[in-house]
Design a protein around this motif. Structure first.
Motif, mmCIF file in Angstrom:
data_model
loop_
_atom_site.group_PDB
_atom_site.id
_atom_site.type_symbol
_atom_site.label_atom_id
_atom_site.label_comp_id
_atom_site.label_asym_id
_atom_site.label_seq_id
_atom_site.Cartn_x
_atom_site.Cartn_y
_atom_site.Cartn_z
ATOM 1 N N VAL A 1 18.132 61.644 90.685
ATOM 2 C CA VAL A 1 18.279 63.091 91.645
ATOM 3 C C VAL A 1 16.881 63.773 91.365
ATOM 4 N N ALA A 2 16.990 65.093 91.273
ATOM 5 C CA ALA A 2 15.885 65.954 90.743
ATOM 6 C C ALA A 2 15.819 65.883 89.218
ATOM 7 N N GLY A 3 15.992 64.770 88.886
ATOM 8 C CA GLY A 3 15.983 64.529 87.216
ATOM 9 C C GLY A 3 16.771 63.296 87.088
ATOM 10 N N THR A 4 17.586 62.978 86.081
ATOM 11 C CA THR A 4 18.478 61.751 86.168
ATOM 12 C C THR A 4 19.587 62.294 85.800
ATOM 13 N N MET A 5 20.867 61.690 86.540
ATOM 14 C CA MET A 5 22.261 61.852 86.181
ATOM 15 C C MET A 5 22.581 60.794 85.486
ATOM 16 N N TYR A 6 23.121 60.691 84.191
ATOM 17 C CA TYR A 6 23.711 59.648 83.439
ATOM 18 C C TYR A 6 25.336 59.746 83.494
ATOM 19 N N PHE A 7 25.705 58.538 83.521
ATOM 20 C CA PHE A 7 27.351 58.147 83.533
ATOM 21 C C PHE A 7 27.592 57.232 82.490
ATOM 22 N N ILE A 8 28.113 57.789 81.393
ATOM 23 C CA ILE A 8 28.103 57.188 80.006
ATOM 24 C C ILE A 8 29.587 56.994 79.560
ATOM 25 N N LYS A 9 29.920 55.747 79.130
ATOM 26 C CA LYS A 9 31.245 55.469 78.792
ATOM 27 C C LYS A 9 31.106 55.735 77.094
ATOM 28 N N VAL A 10 31.807 56.503 76.546
ATOM 29 C CA VAL A 10 31.789 56.799 75.105
ATOM 30 C C VAL A 10 32.930 56.606 74.420
ATOM 31 N N GLN A 11 32.912 55.877 73.410
ATOM 32 C CA GLN A 11 34.311 55.658 72.470
ATOM 33 C C GLN A 11 34.355 56.615 71.566
ATOM 34 N N VAL A 12 35.640 57.310 71.493
ATOM 35 C CA VAL A 12 35.863 58.361 70.715
ATOM 36 C C VAL A 12 36.752 58.280 69.647
ATOM 37 N N SER A 13 37.398 57.026 69.779
ATOM 38 C CA SER A 13 38.516 56.775 68.443
ATOM 39 C C SER A 13 38.650 55.143 68.944
ATOM 40 N N ASP A 14 39.550 54.514 68.038
ATOM 41 C CA ASP A 14 39.662 53.264 67.968
ATOM 42 C C ASP A 14 40.119 52.653 69.381
ATOM 43 N N ALA A 15 40.711 53.581 70.011
ATOM 44 C CA ALA A 15 41.487 53.050 71.400
ATOM 45 C C ALA A 15 41.027 54.011 72.481
ATOM 46 N N GLU A 16 40.439 54.885 72.121
ATOM 47 C CA GLU A 16 40.203 56.054 73.239
ATOM 48 C C GLU A 16 38.817 56.166 73.671
ATOM 49 N N TYR A 17 38.470 56.252 75.130
ATOM 50 C CA TYR A 17 37.243 56.228 75.570
ATOM 51 C C TYR A 17 37.188 57.470 76.696
ATOM 52 N N VAL A 18 36.138 57.998 76.867
ATOM 53 C CA VAL A 18 35.837 59.027 77.630
ATOM 54 C C VAL A 18 34.490 58.801 78.505
ATOM 55 N N HIS A 19 34.563 59.247 79.878
ATOM 56 C CA HIS A 19 33.437 58.961 80.608
ATOM 57 C C HIS A 19 32.670 60.388 80.728
ATOM 58 N N LEU A 20 31.562 60.280 80.554
ATOM 59 C CA LEU A 20 30.729 61.622 80.551
ATOM 60 C C LEU A 20 29.574 61.657 81.728
ATOM 61 N N LYS A 21 29.527 62.581 82.318
ATOM 62 C CA LYS A 21 28.450 62.879 83.422
ATOM 63 C C LYS A 21 27.454 63.779 82.951
ATOM 64 N N VAL A 22 26.197 63.283 82.616
ATOM 65 C CA VAL A 22 25.135 64.049 81.987
ATOM 66 C C VAL A 22 23.953 64.298 82.744
#
Length: 76
Positions: free
Chosen positions: A26-47
């Motif tokens: 975009v006017a820069g870069t949008m990152y969509f990142i899958k991040v592990q936050v515990s043994d079984a839990e993940y979050v998706h981030l838009k940076v």
């Protein structure tokens, strides 16, 4: 962006490991990142990372919690 996520999600992450990412220019870069936050839990981030001449660090735009390792990483 770990501190931004922890503040907005009101949590502390013992694990914070990027597993996979996608980009969108975009006017820069949008990152969509899958991040592990515990043994079984993940979050998706838009940076968002602005263009280099703007001299700003990455910023957390939004996030999705309650994800698993097998959930597909999609644009949101």
């Amino acid at each position: 962006v770990q501190a931004q996520f922890e503040s907005r999600a009101n949590t502390n992450c013992v694990i914070f490991t990027a597993i996979k990412y996608k980009t969108q220019v975009v006017a820069g870069t949008m990152y969509f990142i899958k991040v592990q936050v515990s043994d079984a839990e993940y979050v998706h981030l838009k940076v968002f990372q602005s263009l280099p001449y703007e001299n700003q660090g990455p910023s957390l735009v939004s996030f999705q919690t309650g994800k698993t390792k097998d959930d597909p990483l999609t644009y949101f």
